[in-house]
Design a protein around this motif. Structure first.
Motif, PDB file in Angstrom:
ATOM      1  N   UNK B  18       0.833  -1.202   0.000  1.00  0.00           N
ATOM      2  CA  UNK B  18       0.000   0.000   0.000  1.00  0.00           C
ATOM      3  C   UNK B  18       0.873   1.260   0.000  1.00  0.00           C
ATOM      4  N   UNK B  19       1.901   1.267   0.855  1.00  0.00           N
ATOM      5  CA  UNK B  19       2.779   2.439   0.955  1.00  0.00           C
ATOM      6  C   UNK B  19       3.562   2.660  -0.340  1.00  0.00           C
ATOM      7  N   UNK B  22       2.286   5.020  -2.704  1.00  0.00           N
ATOM      8  CA  UNK B  22       2.396   6.443  -2.373  1.00  0.00           C
ATOM      9  C   UNK B  22       3.842   6.889  -2.267  1.00  0.00           C
ATOM     10  N   UNK B  24       5.810   8.551  -4.092  1.00  0.00           N
ATOM     11  CA  UNK B  24       6.142   9.936  -4.431  1.00  0.00           C
ATOM     12  C   UNK B  24       5.912  10.838  -3.225  1.00  0.00           C
ATOM     13  N   UNK B  25       4.791  10.620  -2.558  1.00  0.00           N
ATOM     14  CA  UNK B  25       4.509  11.480  -1.409  1.00  0.00           C
ATOM     15  C   UNK B  25       5.445  11.158  -0.242  1.00  0.00           C
ATOM     16  N   UNK B  28       8.529  12.996  -0.626  1.00  0.00           N
ATOM     17  CA  UNK B  28       8.369  14.385  -0.184  1.00  0.00           C
ATOM     18  C   UNK B  28       8.463  14.475   1.331  1.00  0.00           C
ATOM     19  N   UNK B  29       7.829  13.503   2.023  1.00  0.00           N
ATOM     20  CA  UNK B  29       7.893  13.522   3.479  1.00  0.00           C
ATOM     21  C   UNK B  29       9.316  13.339   3.962  1.00  0.00           C
ATOM     22  N   UNK B  31      11.887  14.232   2.406  1.00  0.00           N
ATOM     23  CA  UNK B  31      12.551  15.508   2.138  1.00  0.00           C
ATOM     24  C   UNK B  31      12.218  16.540   3.220  1.00  0.00           C
ATOM     25  N   UNK B  32      11.014  16.424   3.793  1.00  0.00           N
ATOM     26  CA  UNK B  32      10.619  17.408   4.795  1.00  0.00           C
ATOM     27  C   UNK B  32      11.386  17.224   6.098  1.00  0.00           C
ATOM     28  N   UNK B  34      14.491  17.556   6.505  1.00  0.00           N
ATOM     29  CA  UNK B  34      15.828  18.134   6.356  1.00  0.00           C
ATOM     30  C   UNK B  34      16.184  19.127   7.457  1.00  0.00           C
TER      31      UNK B  34
END
Lengths: 266, 262
Positions: B18-19, B22, B24-25, B28-29, B31-32, B34
């Motif tokens: 399932x993960x 996702x 791509x998202x 992003x997480x 990356x957040x 940092x």
């Protein structure tokens, strides 16, 4: 635009009045938001004090000058809570539930509607705290208050708000492609924390990154320099240029993204 | 026991699949996370680090370790649980012969597994840009560090479970969680190493659970001198304190839970 301009102003007034009335039903939120703003500000001041240690400069900025940067950051954070977050975080659910259809059918610009529909009074503590910190710290640092200087400050603060809005909007519009229960706009909030400190406090590589790729420098450092009355003409012009380009990009990107919007379940 | 293992395997496998949908998202997480690297940048040029006696190398080892610890201790239980409880999705889970919290736990572990390649990629980029900033921890430090990351994740998950259970009574549980994020941010060592704190502030921080969620595992990974026994002891004590509270709140909360439309 097909409609007279003042319709937009009148819509904005209605939007914000109705959201204010709705939000005021939950007054306990005010206490929570106040606590959050006070806690964040106290923590930021604590870390800033740790960074200074016994030295008097951070990236060439004195303590009072760095507080102006922190004030601008707090102000923008308040703006985020008041307008950006409540509106732009909803794009995801509009896409997921297909309600974006109804937005697109309204006789008003869809980007305008999506970006301004809600106003959360819970961002006000941040806005007030930020403005207060800026005024106090700028006074301490010996800034002057001539009319031309205040006008330039207002202009650069507005351009930093436009840049912040465009960044948020670009990321939020990505949800047309990538959908999940929570959304990618939160990511931006974590990265923009870099704006708590003057950009010259970073090593050269990061400084370039924060100026050219992710315009953190234009969000807090440039307006803070304007407040302190020492912004150079080239930086001021660059800030305005970035703001115009970012707004244009967000506009174009929204039109482009809508081409890929196929509504829910299709 | 065999049944438990089979359930765990199936849960993890399905949640991982399932993960992956996702990714791509999740990138992003990742990356957040940092923030520690940004803070490393500020600290390298700050007078405060010199005053605390931290060398640039120690700083970079600490903050890069903190970055890794943060990546694998992220907890987002409250956001999904709130929605599931509100929309009644919790009801079918309650009918299954499995405590629903295990499902959420498996989702977190699967999400961390999905993160691994992105974190490895970011570390590789860092190693290319600043080869001197990274040091491979010794086998012992790595083992203890990984163990501490696991325990730190368990502590964070339990703390958020306690807050999440308040969803059964109040609509403001998420706001409370947001408030708890503030002491976590400033006291865990995410934005400033605990060694730079003034002594009274440091002892205060160490009396809260927050430094054990980040600073302690990061120091182990970075090979900094740290009392491992005391750290693991504190982690165990906080977990032992929170686990029964979470369990009791769950029992009381489920009894209150009235699904959608009831």
């Amino acid at each position: 635009m097909p409609m007279p301009r003042n319709r937009y102003w009148r819509s904005l007034g209605r939007f914000w009045a109705t959201s204010l009335a709705a939000e005021l039903e939950y007054q306990a939120n005010m206490a929570i938001e106040l606590l959050a703003v006070v806690g964040n500000l106290a923590g930021s001041l604590f870390v800033l004090a740790l960074l200074y240690g016994r030295s008097s400069r951070l990236g060439g900025w004195s303590w009072d000058e760095a507080l102006v940067v922190l004030g601008v950051y707090t102000l923008l954070d308040g703006l985020t809570s008041a307008v950006l977050q409540p509106n732009l975080s909803k794009i995801v659910s509009h896409v997921q539930n297909g309600t974006l259809d109804f937005v697109l059918l309204k006789p008003i610009d869809s980007q305008f509607w999506i970006s301004t529909r809600s106003f959360s009074p819970w961002g006000l503590p941040g806005l007030v705290a930020g403005a207060g910190l800026i005024l106090w710290a700028a006074n301490q640092a010996g800034a002057s208050w001539q009319a031309s200087h205040v006008a330039l400050t207002a202009l650069l603060l507005a351009s930093s708000a436009v840049i912040l809005y465009s960044l948020w909007f670009l990321l939020a519009a990505l949800s047309i492609w990538f959908v999940k229960v929570w959304n990618a706009t939160e990511v931006l909030r974590y990265v923009l924390v870099a704006g708590r400190y003057p950009v010259s406090a970073y090593p050269v590589g990061l400084r370039t990154l924060f100026t050219l790729v992710l315009p953190v420098a234009f969000l807090t450092t440039v307006p803070a320099e304007a407040i302190l009355g020492r912004v150079s003409a080239s930086w001021a012009l660059a800030s305005l240029g970035v703001a115009a380009a970012a707004l244009g990009l967000s506009r174009w990107f929204w039109q482009y993204a809508l081409r890929y919007y196929t509504s829910a379940s299709s | 026991m065999r049944r438990a293992l089979r359930i765990a395997r199936v849960l993890l496998a399905t949640q991982y699949a399932y993960m992956l949908e996702y990714r791509a998202e999740i990138a992003l997480w990742a990356l957040s996370g940092v923030l520690p690297l940004i803070m490393l940048g500020v600290w390298q040029g700050a007078g405060g680090a010199v005053a605390a006696g931290l060398s640039p190398q120690q700083l970079s080892h600490y903050f890069i370790a903190a970055f890794v610890v943060r990546q694998f201790t992220v907890v987002w239980l409250i956001h999904v649980f709130e929605e599931d409880a509100l929309q009644g999705k919790l009801s079918p889970y309650l009918l299954q012969p499995l405590q629903p919290l295990w499902r959420y736990l498996a989702a977190h572990i699967a999400e961390q597994a999905t993160r691994i390649p992105f974190v490895a990629l970011m570390l590789a980029v860092l190693a290319l840009l600043q080869p001197t900033d990274l040091a491979l921890p010794s086998a012992g430090a790595l083992l203890l560090g990984l163990l501490a990351i696991g325990a730190a994740f368990a502590l964070r998950f339990l703390l958020q479970t306690v807050v999440t259970m308040l969803c059964f009574w109040s609509e403001r549980a998420a706001a409370l969680d947001r408030l708890l994020l503030i002491p976590y941010l400033f006291l865990s060592g995410l934005v400033a190493p605990l060694d730079t704190f003034p002594a009274p502030m440091k002892s205060f921080a160490l009396a809260t659970p927050f430094p054990y969620m980040l600073s302690f595992p990061a120091q182990l990974l970075a090979g900094m001198p740290v009392n491992a026994a005391a750290g693991f002891g504190a982690l165990a004590a906080w977990i032992a304190l929170l686990a029964p509270i979470a369990w009791l709140l769950w029992r009381a909360g489920v009894r209150r839970y009235g699904a959608m439309g009831a």
